[in-house]
Design a protein around this motif. Structure first.
Motif, PDB file in Angstrom:
ATOM      1  N   ARG A 141      -9.759  -2.857  13.632  1.00  0.00           N
ATOM      2  CA  ARG A 141     -10.204  -1.672  12.892  1.00  0.00           C
ATOM      3  C   ARG A 141      -9.263  -0.495  13.131  1.00  0.00           C
ATOM      4  O   ARG A 141      -8.969   0.278  12.229  1.00  0.00           O
ATOM      5  N   ARG A 142      -8.819  -0.341  14.379  1.00  0.00           N
ATOM      6  CA  ARG A 142      -7.917   0.767  14.684  1.00  0.00           C
ATOM      7  C   ARG A 142      -6.597   0.622  13.921  1.00  0.00           C
ATOM      8  O   ARG A 142      -6.085   1.588  13.344  1.00  0.00           O
ATOM      9  N   ALA A 143      -6.056  -0.585  13.919  1.00  0.00           N
ATOM     10  CA  ALA A 143      -4.814  -0.817  13.196  1.00  0.00           C
ATOM     11  C   ALA A 143      -5.015  -0.646  11.689  1.00  0.00           C
ATOM     12  O   ALA A 143      -4.155  -0.091  10.988  1.00  0.00           O
ATOM     13  N   ALA A 144      -6.162  -1.137  11.176  1.00  0.00           N
ATOM     14  CA  ALA A 144      -6.447  -0.991   9.743  1.00  0.00           C
ATOM     15  C   ALA A 144      -6.519   0.476   9.352  1.00  0.00           C
ATOM     16  O   ALA A 144      -6.054   0.875   8.270  1.00  0.00           O
ATOM     17  N   ALA A 145      -7.096   1.303  10.224  1.00  0.00           N
ATOM     18  CA  ALA A 145      -7.158   2.735   9.931  1.00  0.00           C
ATOM     19  C   ALA A 145      -5.762   3.337   9.825  1.00  0.00           C
ATOM     20  O   ALA A 145      -5.480   4.157   8.941  1.00  0.00           O
ATOM     21  N   LEU A 146      -4.853   2.935  10.718  1.00  0.00           N
ATOM     22  CA  LEU A 146      -3.481   3.436  10.657  1.00  0.00           C
ATOM     23  C   LEU A 146      -2.775   2.976   9.381  1.00  0.00           C
ATOM     24  O   LEU A 146      -2.022   3.739   8.766  1.00  0.00           O
ATOM     25  N   LEU A 147      -3.022   1.726   8.988  1.00  0.00           N
ATOM     26  CA  LEU A 147      -2.392   1.215   7.774  1.00  0.00           C
ATOM     27  C   LEU A 147      -2.878   1.971   6.544  1.00  0.00           C
ATOM     28  O   LEU A 147      -2.077   2.318   5.659  1.00  0.00           O
ATOM     29  N   VAL A 148      -4.170   2.238   6.476  1.00  0.00           N
ATOM     30  CA  VAL A 148      -4.700   2.968   5.329  1.00  0.00           C
ATOM     31  C   VAL A 148      -4.187   4.407   5.338  1.00  0.00           C
ATOM     32  O   VAL A 148      -3.890   4.978   4.286  1.00  0.00           O
ATOM     33  N   ALA A 149      -4.076   4.989   6.532  1.00  0.00           N
ATOM     34  CA  ALA A 149      -3.512   6.338   6.618  1.00  0.00           C
ATOM     35  C   ALA A 149      -2.084   6.361   6.083  1.00  0.00           C
ATOM     36  O   ALA A 149      -1.691   7.283   5.354  1.00  0.00           O
ATOM     37  N   ALA A 150      -1.289   5.338   6.428  1.00  0.00           N
ATOM     38  CA  ALA A 150       0.069   5.252   5.911  1.00  0.00           C
ATOM     39  C   ALA A 150       0.072   5.085   4.397  1.00  0.00           C
ATOM     40  O   ALA A 150       0.901   5.669   3.688  1.00  0.00           O
ATOM     41  N   LEU A 151      -0.855   4.281   3.878  1.00  0.00           N
ATOM     42  CA  LEU A 151      -0.956   4.077   2.434  1.00  0.00           C
ATOM     43  C   LEU A 151      -1.218   5.401   1.722  1.00  0.00           C
ATOM     44  O   LEU A 151      -0.562   5.722   0.723  1.00  0.00           O
ATOM     45  N   GLU A 152      -2.186   6.163   2.223  1.00  0.00           N
ATOM     46  CA  GLU A 152      -2.531   7.417   1.564  1.00  0.00           C
ATOM     47  C   GLU A 152      -1.392   8.422   1.676  1.00  0.00           C
ATOM     48  O   GLU A 152      -1.152   9.203   0.745  1.00  0.00           O
ATOM     49  N   ALA A 153      -0.684   8.420   2.811  1.00  0.00           N
ATOM     50  CA  ALA A 153       0.484   9.292   2.925  1.00  0.00           C
ATOM     51  C   ALA A 153       1.534   8.904   1.891  1.00  0.00           C
ATOM     52  O   ALA A 153       2.200   9.763   1.294  1.00  0.00           O
ATOM     53  N   GLY A 154       1.683   7.600   1.651  1.00  0.00           N
ATOM     54  CA  GLY A 154       2.617   7.130   0.630  1.00  0.00           C
ATOM     55  C   GLY A 154       2.208   7.557  -0.768  1.00  0.00           C
ATOM     56  O   GLY A 154       3.069   7.866  -1.608  1.00  0.00           O
ATOM     57  N   VAL A 155       0.897   7.574  -1.035  1.00  0.00           N
ATOM     58  CA  VAL A 155       0.420   8.027  -2.350  1.00  0.00           C
ATOM     59  C   VAL A 155       0.839   9.475  -2.592  1.00  0.00           C
ATOM     60  O   VAL A 155       1.345   9.831  -3.673  1.00  0.00           O
ATOM     61  N   ILE A 156       0.623  10.326  -1.584  1.00  0.00           N
ATOM     62  CA  ILE A 156       1.005  11.737  -1.723  1.00  0.00           C
ATOM     63  C   ILE A 156       2.507  11.865  -1.910  1.00  0.00           C
ATOM     64  O   ILE A 156       2.989  12.594  -2.784  1.00  0.00           O
ATOM     65  N   LEU A 157       3.269  11.146  -1.083  1.00  0.00           N
ATOM     66  CA  LEU A 157       4.726  11.191  -1.178  1.00  0.00           C
ATOM     67  C   LEU A 157       5.199  10.745  -2.554  1.00  0.00           C
ATOM     68  O   LEU A 157       6.078  11.369  -3.169  1.00  0.00           O
ATOM     69  N   GLY A 158       4.617   9.652  -3.061  1.00  0.00           N
ATOM     70  CA  GLY A 158       5.020   9.149  -4.365  1.00  0.00           C
ATOM     71  C   GLY A 158       4.713  10.126  -5.487  1.00  0.00           C
ATOM     72  O   GLY A 158       5.558  10.383  -6.352  1.00  0.00           O
ATOM     73  N   ALA A 159       3.489  10.694  -5.477  1.00  0.00           N
ATOM     74  CA  ALA A 159       3.099  11.618  -6.540  1.00  0.00           C
ATOM     75  C   ALA A 159       3.967  12.873  -6.533  1.00  0.00           C
ATOM     76  O   ALA A 159       4.412  13.345  -7.586  1.00  0.00           O
ATOM     77  N   LEU A 160       4.218  13.424  -5.343  1.00  0.00           N
ATOM     78  CA  LEU A 160       5.033  14.629  -5.259  1.00  0.00           C
ATOM     79  C   LEU A 160       6.477  14.361  -5.687  1.00  0.00           C
ATOM     80  O   LEU A 160       7.103  15.193  -6.353  1.00  0.00           O
ATOM     81  N   THR A 161       6.995  13.188  -5.305  1.00  0.00           N
ATOM     82  CA  THR A 161       8.390  12.874  -5.618  1.00  0.00           C
ATOM     83  C   THR A 161       8.611  12.714  -7.113  1.00  0.00           C
ATOM     84  O   THR A 161       9.530  13.305  -7.696  1.00  0.00           O
ATOM     85  N   SER A 162       7.771  11.924  -7.760  1.00  0.00           N
ATOM     86  CA  SER A 162       7.955  11.711  -9.199  1.00  0.00           C
ATOM     87  C   SER A 162       7.736  12.999  -9.978  1.00  0.00           C
ATOM     88  O   SER A 162       8.464  13.287 -10.933  1.00  0.00           O
ATOM     89  N   GLY A 163       6.739  13.784  -9.569  1.00  0.00           N
ATOM     90  CA  GLY A 163       6.491  15.041 -10.256  1.00  0.00           C
ATOM     91  C   GLY A 163       7.641  16.014 -10.131  1.00  0.00           C
ATOM     92  O   GLY A 163       7.940  16.775 -11.061  1.00  0.00           O
ATOM     93  N   ALA A 164       8.318  15.980  -8.983  1.00  0.00           N
ATOM     94  CA  ALA A 164       9.439  16.900  -8.762  1.00  0.00           C
ATOM     95  C   ALA A 164      10.705  16.459  -9.477  1.00  0.00           C
ATOM     96  O   ALA A 164      11.527  17.285  -9.870  1.00  0.00           O
ATOM     97  N   LEU A 165      10.874  15.143  -9.656  1.00  0.00           N
ATOM     98  CA  LEU A 165      12.134  14.622 -10.190  1.00  0.00           C
ATOM     99  C   LEU A 165      12.109  14.320 -11.677  1.00  0.00           C
ATOM    100  O   LEU A 165      13.165  14.084 -12.272  1.00  0.00           O
ATOM    101  N   VAL A 166      10.928  14.293 -12.298  1.00  0.00           N
ATOM    102  CA  VAL A 166      10.830  13.812 -13.666  1.00  0.00           C
ATOM    103  C   VAL A 166      11.670  14.641 -14.633  1.00  0.00           C
ATOM    104  O   VAL A 166      12.219  14.106 -15.611  1.00  0.00           O
ATOM    105  N   GLU A 167      11.820  15.942 -14.388  1.00  0.00           N
ATOM    106  CA  GLU A 167      12.606  16.784 -15.288  1.00  0.00           C
ATOM    107  C   GLU A 167      14.079  16.833 -14.889  1.00  0.00           C
ATOM    108  O   GLU A 167      14.902  17.391 -15.623  1.00  0.00           O
ATOM    109  N   ALA A 168      14.405  16.275 -13.712  1.00  0.00           N
ATOM    110  CA  ALA A 168      15.756  16.442 -13.190  1.00  0.00           C
ATOM    111  C   ALA A 168      16.625  15.201 -13.313  1.00  0.00           C
ATOM    112  O   ALA A 168      17.819  15.253 -13.021  1.00  0.00           O
ATOM    113  N   THR A 169      16.048  14.088 -13.750  1.00  0.00           N
ATOM    114  CA  THR A 169      16.830  12.856 -13.802  1.00  0.00           C
ATOM    115  C   THR A 169      16.356  11.993 -14.962  1.00  0.00           C
ATOM    116  O   THR A 169      15.335  12.271 -15.592  1.00  0.00           O
TER     117      THR A 169
END
Length: 487
Positions: A134-162
């Motif tokens: 359970r502890r490891a699963a919590a860390l994995l899900v935390a990493a997943l959600e951090a990736g969601v934020i990173l992905g959304a911010l990255t595409s939103g920032a780059l869509v007009e620039a490339t």
């Protein structure tokens, strides 16, 4: 402490960051993708339908293969398929090839349950297997959600620039790097299950999912009044009965219906199904509600796309908080009690949308409550399924939580599409927008389904568990593992 455990978890965290990027990267740029392909925005729904169908089919197939062939090998295979799909998107010349690539990307849905199975195997014999998992699963899900934020911010920032091909290449590169990480970072381990692969079960499952998902797609295309969608769904139900009877009669089934009949297991899987209705089905309605102009349709916030990204970010952060709270919640309430708490939070969060939806603060508060509950469940469900399964079926059990969640989301998506259906020309202000009653229906279904899930978990807790199938850790009949603080 298990030697090397957290090093393996670290490699798997990298994989989940990539998974989050895939899940968050494309959402802000769907309109731009439609323009790039020269299609209507409504046609983007075909991508979702194709990926959900492949995901619902891939999870049980690959999970069983993991028990037979080894979970690392299946993680490599699914990562390779996802990478191929991601690169197809980069070079796709039109709608059809993009649809194929998008469907292939759905293989990533097996990553988290397979990773949980890997961790569950490594912690066997420690005396604290359930809690470490359970502890490891919590860390994995935390990493997943951090990736969601990173992905959304990255595409939103780059869509007009490339350019769009360059933009689409970034997640493809991330998935390709993941393949290398798994190849060198996760040790080889043979499968622990024996027996043959159930090819007949594969065929029957394909028929079931094809009929049901085909019927749901036709509901979207032809409307609720057409008899053809319901004929396909009815045929799917009949095929499901045949699948269950066949699987129950063979020694090594693809879908272990006997294991699923155990209260500790079926309650977890049904909870995953009900949870999928909100976590996968309600996000698009929430986005369109926030974008609606109250001066034209009488509801909504009139928010910009950038502000909707902020709402998504708040929801994802609340998911992250919920996932990180899982070890504490499990210690205080037990593993099953933590899942009950998660479902109740989801029920309260979506229930509050019914009376409270007129301001930004209300939407943020409701999303935060539902998000914390969802984070608890995303992390808890695979671990609970693994704990309620014998060692040679952990891959199947954890994978089924994603499969049932996906099917729940697909069904809810069709139901919500019907609830939000309207007619009229989109060129006229306010015409073509869904009614407020439709949105109230969406939120009510999400809330009630979560309440039903919490009730089922409580009822199953009281049911006797056969001695050869362990109960979920923290539940009746199972010893409390050692405190994680001493791990």
């Amino acid at each position: 402490m298990v030697p090397g455990l957290w090093a393996v978890v670290g490699f798997l965290v990298a994989v989940e960051v990539a998974s989050g990027i895939l899940q968050g990267y494309y959402t802000p740029i769907f309109t731009d993708i439609a323009d790039h392909l020269g299609i209507r925005e409504g046609d983007v729904n075909w991508f979702e339908a194709a990926q959900l169908m492949l995901s619902a089919l891939a999870v049980p197939l690959l999970s069983r293969l993991g028990d037979l062939w080894g979970h690392r090998n299946v993680l490599l295979l699914s990562t390779a398929i996802t990478a191929v799909g991601s690169w197809v998107l980069v070079f796709s010349p039109g709608f059809t090839t993009f649809l194929v690539g998008w469907a292939l990307q759905g293989a990533y849905v097996v990553w988290l349950p397979v990773e949980v199975a890997i961790i569950h195997r490594r912690t066997a014999g420690t005396g604290q297997q359930g809690r470490l998992t359970r502890r490891a699963a919590a860390l994995l899900v935390a990493a997943l959600e951090a990736g969601v934020i990173l992905g959304a911010l990255t595409s939103g920032a780059l869509v007009e620039a490339t350019s769009m091909p360059v933009l689409l290449a970034l997640p493809a590169i991330a998935v390709t790097v993941c393949f290398v990480v798994v190849w060198f970072g996760i040790e080889r381990a043979p499968g622990v299950a024996t027996g043959d692969y159930d090819y007949a079960g594969v065929g029957l499952l394909t028929v079931v999912l094809g009929l049901v998902m085909g019927g749901l797609v036709l509901v979207r295309l032809q409307g609720v009044g057409s008899p053809w969608p319901w004929a396909l769904v009815a045929a799917g139900v009949v095929a499901t009965v045949a699948l269950v009877r066949y699987e129950a009669g063979i020694a090594e089934p693809l879908i272990d219906v006997r294991l699923l009949a155990v209260p500790a297991q079926w309650s977890v899987q049904l909870t995953a199904f009900l949870f999928g209705m909100s976590v996968l089905g309600a996000q698009i309605p929430l986005s369109t509600f926030a974008r609606a102009d109250p001066d034209e349709v009488g509801y909504g916030l009139g928010a910009s796309a950038g502000f909707v990204s902020t709402l998504v970010g708040v929801y994802v952060v609340s998911l992250l908080v919920g996932a990180l709270l899982l070890p504490l919640a499990s210690r205080l309430l037990g593993a099953r009690g933590a899942m009950v708490a998660g479902m109740l939070l989801v029920a309260v969060g979506y229930g509050l949308f019914v009376p409270l939806h007129d301001s930004t603060g209300q939407l943020l508060a409701n999303l935060g409550i539902a998000g914390i509950g969802s984070g608890l469940l995303v992390a808890a469900l695979p671990a609970a399924a693994a704990a309620a399964a014998p060692p040679d079926r952990t891959g199947f059990a954890t994978g089924m939580t994603n499969a049932t969640k996906t099917v729940g989301g697909a069904i809810a998506s069709a139901v919500f599409a019907i609830a939000l259906t309207s007619t009229g020309s989109l060129d006229e202000p306010g015409v073509g927008a869904a009614s407020l009653a439709g949105y109230l229906t969406v939120w009510s279904v999400c809330s009630v389904s979560a309440l039903v899930g919490a009730l089922l978990l409580l009822l199953a807790r009281r049911a006797p568990t056969p001695p050869d199938v362990p109960d979920v850790p923290g539940g009746p009949g199972s010893p409390e593992p050692h405190d994680l603080r001493h791990a």
